[in-house]
Design an enzyme around this catalytic site. Structure first.
Site, short mmCIF file in Angstrom:
data_model
loop_
_atom_site.label_atom_id
_atom_site.label_comp_id
_atom_site.label_asym_id
_atom_site.label_seq_id
_atom_site.Cartn_x
_atom_site.Cartn_y
_atom_site.Cartn_z
N GLU A 1 8.17 3.17 15.13
CA GLU A 1 8.95 3.46 13.94
C GLU A 1 9.05 4.97 13.75
O GLU A 1 8.33 5.74 14.38
CB GLU A 1 8.28 2.85 12.70
CG GLU A 1 8.19 1.33 12.74
CD GLU A 1 7.71 0.75 11.44
OE1 GLU A 1 8.55 0.23 10.69
OE2 GLU A 1 6.50 0.82 11.16
N CYS B 1 -3.22 1.76 6.67
CA CYS B 1 -3.44 1.21 8.00
C CYS B 1 -4.04 2.25 8.94
O CYS B 1 -4.69 1.90 9.92
CB CYS B 1 -2.16 0.62 8.58
SG CYS B 1 -0.79 1.78 8.68
N ASN C 1 0.80 -1.23 0.00
CA ASN C 1 0.00 0.00 0.00
C ASN C 1 0.84 1.28 0.00
O ASN C 1 0.41 2.30 -0.54
CB ASN C 1 -0.99 0.00 1.17
CG ASN C 1 -0.33 -0.04 2.52
OD1 ASN C 1 0.72 -0.66 2.69
ND2 ASN C 1 -0.92 0.63 3.48
N GLU D 1 4.16 -3.83 12.71
CA GLU D 1 3.10 -2.83 12.57
C GLU D 1 2.01 -3.47 11.73
O GLU D 1 2.25 -3.87 10.59
CB GLU D 1 3.63 -1.54 11.93
CG GLU D 1 4.53 -0.73 12.85
CD GLU D 1 3.87 -0.31 14.14
OE1 GLU D 1 2.61 -0.17 14.17
OE2 GLU D 1 4.57 -0.14 15.16
#
Length: 491
Positions: A472, A292, A160, A258
């Site tokens: 992150e 996400c 994505n 993640e």
């Protein structure tokens, strides 16, 4: 370039191992398909075997001693060079991304430029401190901390965000002295090859950055379980992420996951409804909902539900679905057939469970779009918190409207999910803001802003089932990609 073209000018992509472009040993390939026209092949990419992975890990292991001996500034200089090349090639990389996974060209180019900005940010991190002096109880001793790289880092990235996500993993891994073996998503591996070409042309030493293309079952799981890989950073689905984490845990490797989100936006009765509608549409439908951090649940105080709903539907009905390379297109197709089928299955399930489909959910009638994985954005109301469309990640352009009788109930509904990635609220009431910030179980909370997006210098990650609880991006990345080493010196 990183690939050769076959007789019909479709690129044949190779793996990148030890500074060289190499095909899969047996010549097996996947076809990368344009989701806006599934009859168009964007490129052929390797279906690699464990043998190619072994070669890449060996190259990364061989390179890591010399790489870690370079100063942070020297490593950063190479990242600066890669950033300049990525910026120069933003149009080409962006168009390839649009053809491979469908997002509009402005979004794809913008993501590529963000990738260049991330590289520059971490290039600068090469000049930051990596430890602290600690007072010793021994007056004749010096004690301090420094940072040691993990060694070889495996990077597993999704389709994505085929530039931004791998870059925000690879850049800090490299600048902090690790070497990398990267497995991009097969769906966007032509784009990935152009990213890796930037690293190659920037002059990174052979073996420092490697790319292996192949199935998740073979290459992804191989990275997770390989004894020569000391850390794994993964972004993707919860099901796969848990497999990666279990494999890493079993052999004592460090891992970072993640995963999914079911992100809410709360619209308070005092909110600016026009701004809230813009945020719900942009956060939930842009990029075809394939983020996400995309808005999925729209929780609205009952007093303003009807007015908000009317404004939302008016806005959604103006959105143009089409090929992302067309300038007038607002949202492109789902990235692949599997994702389109998943979205359709959730739309059917929502209706079966009793939600009311107010708009959309079907393929466009335009015959020019018949050969693409397009879907008209869907809006549901009369949704309850226990329905699948309110609990499970759809990863598509689907908004679910949920009514709340108070701000207390709205926050309870927002927290009523196994996920905890991002959340936002639209309100003018400082009390609502403070309650939301303190009570919302999400790693990213945004006030009067959409759920999607985070600035590259800020830590990013989720709570609950959205993450393995590391972070992150920003300076927080050093915590994963290095280990603290305490040094005690006495004359």
């Amino acid at each position: 370039m990183s690939y050769q073209a076959n007789a019909v000018n479709v690129p044949i992509i190779d793996n990148y191992i030890n500074g060289e472009w190499k095909p899969a040993a047996d010549g097996s390939t996947f076809a990368s398909i344009n989701p806006a026209n599934f009859r168009e092949v964007v490129g052929h990419v390797p279906d690699s075997s464990p043998a190619e992975l072994e070669e890449a890990v060996a190259a990364a292991d061989e390179a890591r001693t010399a790489w870690r001996k370079r100063s942070g500034a020297q490593r950063g200089d190479l990242l600066y060079r890669a950033a300049a090349l990525m910026e120069e090639r933003a149009d080409d990389i962006g168009r390839t991304m649009t053809r491979e996974m469908g997002k509009t060209f402005p979004e794809a180019k913008g993501e590529t430029l963000r990738g260049a900005a991330i590289l520059r940010y971490y290039a600068g991190e090469g000049m930051r401190k990596v430890g602290d002096v600690i007072t010793s109880t021994d007056a004749e001793a010096l004690m301090f901390t420094t940072r040691a790289p993990l060694g070889v880092v495996g990077v597993i990235s999704p389709w994505n965000f085929p530039v931004a996500i791998p870059v925000w993993k690879i850049a800090p891994a490299l600048v902090y002295g690790n070497t990398v073996v990267w497995k991009p998503a097969t769906e966007t591996s032509v784009t990935a090859s152009k990213v890796m070409q930037c690293f190659h042309d920037a002059g990174f030493p052979a073996g420092v950055a490697n790319m292996i293309i192949g199935s998740g079952r073979t290459i992804g799981q191989g990275i997770a379980s390989h004894p020569g890989i000391h850390g794994i950073t993964f972004t993707g689905s919860n099901a796969v992420g848990k497999q990666v984490g279990q494999a890493a845990l079993a052999r004592g490797a460090k891992y970072q996951l993640e995963m999914g989100g079911k992100n809410p936006i709360i619209v308070a009765e005092d909110a600016d409804l026009d701004l809230a509608v813009e945020a719900a549409v942009s956060g939930g439908i842009r990029s075809t909902g394939q983020k996400c951090t995309a808005t999925s649940r729209v929780i609205v105080e009952r007093e303003v539900m009807e007015e908000f709903k009317a404004k939302l539907l008016e806005k959604v009905k103006t959105l143009k679905v089409g090929d992302g390379l067309e300038p007038s297109t607002w949202l492109g197709p789902c990235a692949n057939k599997s994702q389109w089928e998943t979205v359709q299955s959730y739309i059917r399930r929502g209706v079966e469970e009793g939600a009311r489909l107010l708009y959309g959910g079907m393929k466009p009638k335009d015959p020019a779009l018949a050969d693409g994985y397009f879907v008209i954005p869907a809006v549901f109301d009369e949704v309850t918190s226990k329905m699948a469309v309110a609990q499970e990640e759809i990863f598509g352009p689907v908004l679910t409207l949920i009514a709340a009788d108070s701000m207390k109930e709205a926050i309870e509904l927002a927290n009523d999910t196994e996920f905890g990635l991002s959340a936002s609220i639209y309100t003018r009431d400082i009390g609502n803001v403070l309650s939301f910030i303190h009570e919302m179980d999400a790693g990213l909370v945004r006030v009067n802003a959409e759920t999607a997006g985070v600035e590259l210098q800020a830590p990013f990650g989720g709570m609950k089932q959205s993450s393995s609880h590391s972070r992150e991006q920003g300076q927080a990345a050093i915590e994963f990609f290095t280990s603290i080493k305490t040094v005690f010196i006495k004359s």
